[in-house]
Motif scaffolding. Structure first.
Motif, PDB file in Angstrom:
ATOM      1  N   ASP A 314      24.079  49.024 115.712  1.00  0.00           N
ATOM      2  CA  ASP A 314      24.379  48.167 114.567  1.00  0.00           C
ATOM      3  C   ASP A 314      24.047  48.890 113.268  1.00  0.00           C
ATOM      4  O   ASP A 314      23.012  49.574 113.167  1.00  0.00           O
ATOM      5  N   MET A 315      24.941  48.772 112.288  1.00  0.00           N
ATOM      6  CA  MET A 315      24.761  49.362 110.960  1.00  0.00           C
ATOM      7  C   MET A 315      24.767  50.894 111.001  1.00  0.00           C
ATOM      8  O   MET A 315      24.242  51.552 110.103  1.00  0.00           O
ATOM      9  N   MET A 316      25.387  51.454 112.029  1.00  0.00           N
ATOM     10  CA  MET A 316      25.483  52.911 112.141  1.00  0.00           C
ATOM     11  C   MET A 316      26.118  53.519 110.888  1.00  0.00           C
ATOM     12  O   MET A 316      25.703  54.586 110.414  1.00  0.00           O
ATOM     13  N   ASN A 317      27.112  52.818 110.338  1.00  0.00           N
ATOM     14  CA  ASN A 317      27.857  53.371 109.212  1.00  0.00           C
ATOM     15  C   ASN A 317      27.029  53.527 107.941  1.00  0.00           C
ATOM     16  O   ASN A 317      27.368  54.315 107.053  1.00  0.00           O
ATOM     17  N   SER A 318      25.926  52.806 107.852  1.00  0.00           N
ATOM     18  CA  SER A 318      25.093  52.896 106.651  1.00  0.00           C
ATOM     19  C   SER A 318      23.879  53.793 106.844  1.00  0.00           C
ATOM     20  O   SER A 318      23.047  53.922 105.949  1.00  0.00           O
ATOM     21  N   GLU A 319      23.776  54.411 108.012  1.00  0.00           N
ATOM     22  CA  GLU A 319      22.648  55.303 108.290  1.00  0.00           C
ATOM     23  C   GLU A 319      23.034  56.738 107.947  1.00  0.00           C
ATOM     24  O   GLU A 319      23.817  57.367 108.651  1.00  0.00           O
ATOM     25  N   VAL A 320      22.507  57.238 106.849  1.00  0.00           N
ATOM     26  CA  VAL A 320      22.859  58.569 106.373  1.00  0.00           C
ATOM     27  C   VAL A 320      22.465  59.642 107.407  1.00  0.00           C
ATOM     28  O   VAL A 320      21.335  59.654 107.896  1.00  0.00           O
ATOM     29  N   ASP A 345      30.325  50.512 114.023  1.00  0.00           N
ATOM     30  CA  ASP A 345      29.070  50.514 114.771  1.00  0.00           C
ATOM     31  C   ASP A 345      29.170  51.302 116.076  1.00  0.00           C
ATOM     32  O   ASP A 345      28.308  51.164 116.952  1.00  0.00           O
ATOM     33  N   THR A 346      30.229  52.087 116.223  1.00  0.00           N
ATOM     34  CA  THR A 346      30.407  52.861 117.449  1.00  0.00           C
ATOM     35  C   THR A 346      30.826  54.292 117.118  1.00  0.00           C
ATOM     36  O   THR A 346      31.462  54.555 116.108  1.00  0.00           O
TER      37      THR A 346
END
Length: 448
Positions: A314-320, A345-346
């Motif tokens: 979850d929230m992978m896209n916002s994890e730099v 998220d994948t």
């Protein structure tokens, strides 16, 4: 930079002939007729003699056998005599007075004294080059003197182009054997199997040829594998980029690495059939805006043996740095990835299954330790299928037709990947459904 002679450039075609085109004297005669029919065919790159009939041996394989026997301390006289007999049969069949006895003895002695596997393998092209040059009345240029490899074994394009350009400028017509060159210390080094295609491309670039003709035993590329699709249509024109996509998926008419030297110079390649010299074959162009409006796609191909590492968080896209950290795990294991389709998220990583062998547990644990995902799973037994065509970007609804054809065949798509160029659509399906999927797409676009 070497000054080119008038024979180089727009008045030059480089022609490469594969092993099946030079298997015996009868084929040599066909090749001679082809070359002499066009005076611009000035530089010729031959392979070693191939199979004359089913069950026959290629000369390169026979040389590998001699090396293996010699390396184990055995006597390879009988094996080598079969090689000399092949060349003697060709020379006698052509009515030449050429005597290769000294060459045979020198090669035999070098193999016996452990000259190396690459040396042994390269002698098929070397000897065939001498014979063909004598038959044509062309000069002979030993590839070892003009094709350079670096100390680490990689091809040295800069050194090669400088030496080869200068050498070719000294010859009106010449034969340059394919497949091999030399290291800085003079040791012979070969390209991978099929490497004569690469040599032909290198010679085309160095001579600034107008065209590189690659003569083989098929009349160019087909839109699909004839072992899966009965009597597929031929491809009249294809671009370098399209060819790379199809070659990656297993289309093997031309060694895929042979594209780069001519692509750099913008030289077209013409794939021709030695047994049907009047057939136009397939023209490979640097670029083209034209396409077959009737079929839209250029070709389809597929390959088995892939797996997908599926990562969810979850929230992978916002994890730099998430993607970088995952790929660093693969880099640490020395594993290359094939494709990288992702969602919000994948993240899916397509790998060749052979690449994953021996690394699976460490890769999974490394990903878990590095990015703390919600889940990681690996799905094996997948095949990738590529639908390739420069016309797809200009034709609305192409992707929908691809997916509908696969769905209507009752096949589940495991993954979809389309590059920004829209030159190809790649889908993953179960390995046991690849042939069915290929047939469904071909029917949709070609036989509909």
């Amino acid at each position: 930079m070497a000054i080119k002679s008038p024979v180089c450039g727009e008045n030059v075609k480089v022609v490469k002939f594969g092993g099946s085109s030079l298997a015996d004297a009868a084929h040599f005669k066909q090749v001679r007729d082809i070359i002499l029919a066009d005076p611009t065919r000035r530089f010729v790159v031959p392979s070693a003699p191939g199979k004359r009939f089913p069950g026959d041996s290629k000369v390169t394989d026979m040389l590998y056998d001699c090396y293996t026997i010699a390396a184990s301390g055995g006597n390879f006289d009988e094996a080598f005599s079969r090689i000399t007999a092949r060349y003697v049969d060709i020379i006698d069949g052509l009515g030449l007075t050429l005597d290769l006895s000294d060459e045979f003895e020198s090669i035999k002695s070098a193999i016996r004294n452990h000259a190396g596997r690459d040396f042994a393998a390269s002698r098929g092209e070397y000897l065939n080059g001498i014979v063909l040059a004598a038959y044509l009345g062309f000069d002979f240029i030993d590839a070892a003197s003009v094709i350079c490899f670096a100390d680490n074994g990689t091809f040295d394009a800069r050194c090669t182009n400088t030496l080869l350009s200068a050498e070719l400028a000294q010859h009106k017509c010449a034969v340059i054997p394919g497949f091999y060159g030399s290291m800085p210390n003079g040791t012979l080094k070969t390209f991978s199997r099929g490497g004569s295609d690469i040599t032909g491309s290198i010679v085309a670039r160095a001579s600034e040829a107008a065209l590189y003709e690659n003569w083989t035993d098929v009349s160019g590329f087909l839109m699909a594998d004839p072992r899966i699709i009965p009597s597929p249509l031929g491809i009249k024109t294809i671009t370098y980029r399209e060819l790379r996509e199809l070659s990656y998926m297993g289309a093997t008419v031309l060694h895929e690495d042979s594209i780069f030297p001519v692509r750099f110079a913008g030289i077209p390649i013409n794939i021709r059939n030695t047994n049907e010299p009047e057939a136009p074959g397939t023209m490979i162009l640097p670029t083209s805006d034209e396409f077959d409006t009737e079929h839209i796609i250029t070709g389809i191909a597929g390959k088995k043996g892939f797996c997908v590492v599926n990562i969810e968080k979850d929230m992978m896209n916002s994890e730099v740095g998430f993607g970088r950290k995952v790929l660093e795990v693969l880099e640490h294991e020395g594993v290359c990835f094939e494709h990288l389709p992702s969602g919000i998220d994948t993240m899916s990583i397509v790998l060749n299954e052979t690449e994953l062998e021996g690394h699976k547990d460490r890769i999974v644990s490394g990903i878990c330790r590095t990015v703390d995902p919600d889940s990681v799973s690996i799905e094996s037994g997948l095949a990738l299928l590529a639908v390739v065509g420069r016309g797809m970007v200009k034709t609305p609804g192409t992707a929908a037709r691809v997916f509908s054809a696969i769905a209507n065949a009752g096949i589940n798509i495991k993954m979809i990947d389309q590059g920004s160029s829209e030159l190809s659509i790649i889908v993953a399906v179960a390995e046991n459904e690849l042939e069915k999927a290929l047939r469904a797409i071909y029917e949709e676009f070609v036989r509909a």
